[in-house]
Design a protein around this motif. Structure first.
Motif, PDB file in Angstrom:
ATOM      1  N   THR A 210      67.844  28.635  60.740  1.00  0.00           N
ATOM      2  CA  THR A 210      67.262  28.506  62.075  1.00  0.00           C
ATOM      3  C   THR A 210      65.824  28.019  62.011  1.00  0.00           C
ATOM      4  O   THR A 210      65.418  27.130  62.772  1.00  0.00           O
ATOM      5  CB  THR A 210      67.304  29.859  62.807  1.00  0.00           C
ATOM      6  OG1 THR A 210      68.657  30.317  62.885  1.00  0.00           O
ATOM      7  CG2 THR A 210      66.736  29.742  64.208  1.00  0.00           C
ATOM      8  N   ALA A 211      65.038  28.589  61.095  1.00  0.00           N
ATOM      9  CA  ALA A 211      63.617  28.248  61.002  1.00  0.00           C
ATOM     10  C   ALA A 211      63.407  26.795  60.568  1.00  0.00           C
ATOM     11  O   ALA A 211      62.635  26.046  61.191  1.00  0.00           O
ATOM     12  CB  ALA A 211      62.923  29.201  60.030  1.00  0.00           C
ATOM     13  N   PHE A 212      64.085  26.382  59.504  1.00  0.00           N
ATOM     14  CA  PHE A 212      63.926  24.999  59.035  1.00  0.00           C
ATOM     15  C   PHE A 212      64.505  24.011  60.040  1.00  0.00           C
ATOM     16  O   PHE A 212      64.002  22.886  60.178  1.00  0.00           O
ATOM     17  CB  PHE A 212      64.577  24.817  57.668  1.00  0.00           C
ATOM     18  CG  PHE A 212      63.706  25.256  56.524  1.00  0.00           C
ATOM     19  CD1 PHE A 212      62.619  24.494  56.125  1.00  0.00           C
ATOM     20  CD2 PHE A 212      63.955  26.441  55.841  1.00  0.00           C
ATOM     21  CE1 PHE A 212      61.805  24.892  55.073  1.00  0.00           C
ATOM     22  CE2 PHE A 212      63.150  26.857  54.792  1.00  0.00           C
ATOM     23  CZ  PHE A 212      62.072  26.085  54.401  1.00  0.00           C
ATOM     24  N   GLY A 213      65.557  24.413  60.748  1.00  0.00           N
ATOM     25  CA  GLY A 213      66.103  23.558  61.802  1.00  0.00           C
ATOM     26  C   GLY A 213      65.086  23.327  62.903  1.00  0.00           C
ATOM     27  O   GLY A 213      64.928  22.203  63.415  1.00  0.00           O
ATOM     28  N   ALA A 232      66.033  19.001  57.141  1.00  0.00           N
ATOM     29  CA  ALA A 232      67.477  18.945  57.372  1.00  0.00           C
ATOM     30  C   ALA A 232      68.247  19.117  56.065  1.00  0.00           C
ATOM     31  O   ALA A 232      69.316  19.740  56.041  1.00  0.00           O
ATOM     32  CB  ALA A 232      67.844  17.618  58.033  1.00  0.00           C
ATOM     33  N   VAL A 233      67.711  18.572  54.972  1.00  0.00           N
ATOM     34  CA  VAL A 233      68.350  18.730  53.661  1.00  0.00           C
ATOM     35  C   VAL A 233      68.361  20.205  53.260  1.00  0.00           C
ATOM     36  O   VAL A 233      69.367  20.721  52.756  1.00  0.00           O
ATOM     37  CB  VAL A 233      67.630  17.878  52.598  1.00  0.00           C
ATOM     38  CG1 VAL A 233      68.106  18.253  51.198  1.00  0.00           C
ATOM     39  CG2 VAL A 233      67.876  16.408  52.849  1.00  0.00           C
ATOM     40  N   ILE A 234      67.240  20.883  53.476  1.00  0.00           N
ATOM     41  CA  ILE A 234      67.184  22.312  53.162  1.00  0.00           C
ATOM     42  C   ILE A 234      68.198  23.079  53.999  1.00  0.00           C
ATOM     43  O   ILE A 234      68.890  23.977  53.500  1.00  0.00           O
ATOM     44  CB  ILE A 234      65.762  22.866  53.391  1.00  0.00           C
ATOM     45  CG1 ILE A 234      64.796  22.250  52.383  1.00  0.00           C
ATOM     46  CG2 ILE A 234      65.745  24.396  53.271  1.00  0.00           C
ATOM     47  CD1 ILE A 234      63.356  22.711  52.542  1.00  0.00           C
ATOM     48  N   LEU A 278      54.714  29.652  64.213  1.00  0.00           N
ATOM     49  CA  LEU A 278      55.439  30.165  63.053  1.00  0.00           C
ATOM     50  C   LEU A 278      55.868  31.625  63.225  1.00  0.00           C
ATOM     51  O   LEU A 278      57.001  31.971  62.877  1.00  0.00           O
ATOM     52  CB  LEU A 278      54.591  29.999  61.786  1.00  0.00           C
ATOM     53  CG  LEU A 278      55.191  30.519  60.475  1.00  0.00           C
ATOM     54  CD1 LEU A 278      56.517  29.827  60.172  1.00  0.00           C
ATOM     55  CD2 LEU A 278      54.203  30.325  59.323  1.00  0.00           C
ATOM     56  N   PRO A 279      55.019  32.516  63.762  1.00  0.00           N
ATOM     57  CA  PRO A 279      55.454  33.904  63.947  1.00  0.00           C
ATOM     58  C   PRO A 279      56.632  34.052  64.897  1.00  0.00           C
ATOM     59  O   PRO A 279      57.416  34.998  64.766  1.00  0.00           O
ATOM     60  CB  PRO A 279      54.204  34.585  64.531  1.00  0.00           C
ATOM     61  CG  PRO A 279      53.060  33.760  64.049  1.00  0.00           C
ATOM     62  CD  PRO A 279      53.576  32.361  64.060  1.00  0.00           C
ATOM     63  N   LEU A 280      56.793  33.131  65.846  1.00  0.00           N
ATOM     64  CA  LEU A 280      57.956  33.166  66.740  1.00  0.00           C
ATOM     65  C   LEU A 280      59.185  32.601  66.046  1.00  0.00           C
ATOM     66  O   LEU A 280      60.274  33.189  66.107  1.00  0.00           O
ATOM     67  CB  LEU A 280      57.668  32.371  68.017  1.00  0.00           C
ATOM     68  CG  LEU A 280      57.100  33.132  69.209  1.00  0.00           C
ATOM     69  CD1 LEU A 280      56.834  32.170  70.363  1.00  0.00           C
ATOM     70  CD2 LEU A 280      58.043  34.244  69.651  1.00  0.00           C
ATOM     71  N   ILE A 281      59.015  31.469  65.382  1.00  0.00           N
ATOM     72  CA  ILE A 281      60.148  30.848  64.686  1.00  0.00           C
ATOM     73  C   ILE A 281      60.649  31.751  63.568  1.00  0.00           C
ATOM     74  O   ILE A 281      61.850  31.820  63.292  1.00  0.00           O
ATOM     75  CB  ILE A 281      59.737  29.455  64.156  1.00  0.00           C
ATOM     76  CG1 ILE A 281      59.518  28.494  65.331  1.00  0.00           C
ATOM     77  CG2 ILE A 281      60.785  28.896  63.199  1.00  0.00           C
ATOM     78  CD1 ILE A 281      59.020  27.125  64.936  1.00  0.00           C
ATOM     79  N   GLY A 282      59.736  32.464  62.939  1.00  0.00           N
ATOM     80  CA  GLY A 282      60.117  33.406  61.877  1.00  0.00           C
ATOM     81  C   GLY A 282      59.927  34.847  62.313  1.00  0.00           C
ATOM     82  O   GLY A 282      59.509  35.684  61.506  1.00  0.00           O
ATOM     83  N   PHE A 283      60.253  35.153  63.547  1.00  0.00           N
ATOM     84  CA  PHE A 283      59.965  36.468  64.133  1.00  0.00           C
ATOM     85  C   PHE A 283      60.557  37.622  63.330  1.00  0.00           C
ATOM     86  O   PHE A 283      59.898  38.634  63.089  1.00  0.00           O
ATOM     87  CB  PHE A 283      60.486  36.520  65.573  1.00  0.00           C
ATOM     88  CG  PHE A 283      60.220  37.828  66.265  1.00  0.00           C
ATOM     89  CD1 PHE A 283      58.952  38.145  66.719  1.00  0.00           C
ATOM     90  CD2 PHE A 283      61.244  38.749  66.468  1.00  0.00           C
ATOM     91  CE1 PHE A 283      58.695  39.347  67.360  1.00  0.00           C
ATOM     92  CE2 PHE A 283      61.002  39.959  67.098  1.00  0.00           C
ATOM     93  CZ  PHE A 283      59.722  40.262  67.546  1.00  0.00           C
ATOM     94  N   VAL A 284      61.792  37.494  62.902  1.00  0.00           N
ATOM     95  CA  VAL A 284      62.438  38.581  62.152  1.00  0.00           C
ATOM     96  C   VAL A 284      61.728  38.804  60.824  1.00  0.00           C
ATOM     97  O   VAL A 284      61.563  39.946  60.386  1.00  0.00           O
ATOM     98  CB  VAL A 284      63.935  38.294  61.933  1.00  0.00           C
ATOM     99  CG1 VAL A 284      64.564  39.366  61.048  1.00  0.00           C
ATOM    100  CG2 VAL A 284      64.666  38.238  63.264  1.00  0.00           C
ATOM    101  N   PHE A 285      61.285  37.725  60.183  1.00  0.00           N
ATOM    102  CA  PHE A 285      60.520  37.865  58.944  1.00  0.00           C
ATOM    103  C   PHE A 285      59.250  38.692  59.194  1.00  0.00           C
ATOM    104  O   PHE A 285      58.859  39.525  58.365  1.00  0.00           O
ATOM    105  CB  PHE A 285      60.133  36.491  58.394  1.00  0.00           C
ATOM    106  CG  PHE A 285      61.290  35.609  58.028  1.00  0.00           C
ATOM    107  CD1 PHE A 285      62.350  36.104  57.276  1.00  0.00           C
ATOM    108  CD2 PHE A 285      61.332  34.278  58.423  1.00  0.00           C
ATOM    109  CE1 PHE A 285      63.425  35.299  56.931  1.00  0.00           C
ATOM    110  CE2 PHE A 285      62.395  33.458  58.081  1.00  0.00           C
ATOM    111  CZ  PHE A 285      63.455  33.972  57.337  1.00  0.00           C
TER     112      PHE A 285
END
Length: 352
Positions: A210-213, A232-234, A278-285
């Motif tokens: 989800t994050a890299f997308g 996209a490759v990742i 970044l904190p929203l895109i990786g919120f669970v992290f």
């Protein structure tokens, strides 16, 4: 930009992602057999981060002993192969460029490989049962990661001239040399956050997809087409990996995957000037990391636990939630917050 250029960019992005998924999925069964053959199995930790016996963790995950680790090699190995192979369609004129491009992908590729090697050393220590915690001690591992992040920060600031951050909907803020400690904080925090989250089958992998997308879309909106294709490759490699990593996992990512992908995610956030989202895109992290910080702080200051066990995904596991339920619910939360971060990130890309 003309229609032909757009088609070529999209062909590079989607073609590379599909190729990465296919390659990772095809290599995975053989790779898993090799991990079993050479007994690259994860050792269950016996000492918690707070210093006491990790008895609760052992009761929850003792059954996972013997599952192969270092699955991250499949992910970053696939990414490298696809990046190198991208020279072929570029030379044939099918795409505008290969995926190895100085301005857009040198830094994330370098980050991916160097931090993957650090993670691989930690995985090796774990496999051999070396160290007090069956792995590299936290302090030397964090030191090496910090040294790498510092080198990256100095490169971004002095060589590339990065000295500001963008707040979507507000504008750019000049922070001068404060960019250096910010960069170090972002890279070390993101690498460790993903590593902390990598504790249940499929959890970290799904959230990273989800994050890299999300960052692929942000990069594309900014005209960074090669970086978008790299993301996209990742994603494609992660999908191929997670096909065999969902419950019950055939193998796990290990530090060589978690640390490297986390650090690379941080670098891409800095390159796209999207650190604010970044904190929203990786919120669970973020939540996973905060749960560990809260637990350790509470134990040291008050002698009490806030959670039954940290990080928080193990807390819910101890409360009786099944592993797939925790993973799916965290995926849902991660996808929802990432969509919010993506919207804000696109607002920033539009120069609002």
């Amino acid at each position: 930009m003309d229609l032909v250029s757009n088609i070529r960019h999209l062909a590079l992005i989607f073609g590379s992602q599909i190729a990465a998924f296919a390659l990772a999925a095809l290599l995975a069964p053989t790779f898993i057999r090799l991990l079993h053959k050479y007994k690259c199995s994860k050792q269950i930790r016996e000492i918690a981060s707070t210093g006491e016996s990790a008895s609760i963790f052992q009761s929850l995950h003792g059954k996972k002993k013997g599952i192969p680790t270092m699955g991250g090699i499949l992910i970053w190995g696939t990414v490298l192969i696809i990046c190198l192979a991208s020279y072929i369609p570029a030379n044939l004129g099918i795409t505008n460029s290969s995926l190895i491009e100085r301005e857009e992908t040198y830094l994330p590729i370098f980050t991916l490989i160097t931090t993957a090697l650090l993670g691989a050393v930690d995985d090796y220590f774990n496999i051999r049962g070396l160290g007090k915690s069956k792995g590299l001690n936290i302090k030397p591992k964090f030191l090496w990661l910090t040294l790498f992040a510092t080198a990256g920060a100095l490169w971004f600031y002095y060589r590339l001239g990065y000295d500001q951050i963008h707040l979507p909907g507000v504008g750019d803020f000049f922070i001068d040399w404060w960019y250096i400690p910010l960069f170090i904080l972002v890279i070390t925090s993101t690498a460790n956050a993903v590593n902390i989250t990598d504790g249940l089958d499929g959890l970290a992998g799904g959230l990273l997809i989800t994050a890299f997308g999300a960052f692929a879309i942000i990069a594309f909106a900014q005209g960074l087409f090669i970086l978008a294709a790299f993301c996209a490759v990742i994603v494609g490699a992660l999908i191929g990996f997670i096909w065999f990593n969902i419950f019950p996992a055939h193998f796990i990512m290990g530090d060589t995957g978690a640390i490297s992908l986390g650090a690379t995610l941080g670098v891409i956030a800095m390159m796209t000037d999207s650190v604010a989202v970044l904190p929203l895109i990786g919120f669970v992290f973020v939540i996973e990391t905060l749960s560990v910080i809260i637990q350790i702080t509470s134990k040291k200051l008050f002698g009490k636990k806030v959670f039954l066990i940290a990080p928080i995904h193990h807390h819910f596991e101890k409360k009786g939630w099944s592993e797939p339920n925790i993973v799916m619910r965290f995926w849902i939360i991660g996808a929802f917050t990432a969509s919010l971060g993506l919207i804000l990130g696109l607002l920033g890309a539009a120069g609002a």
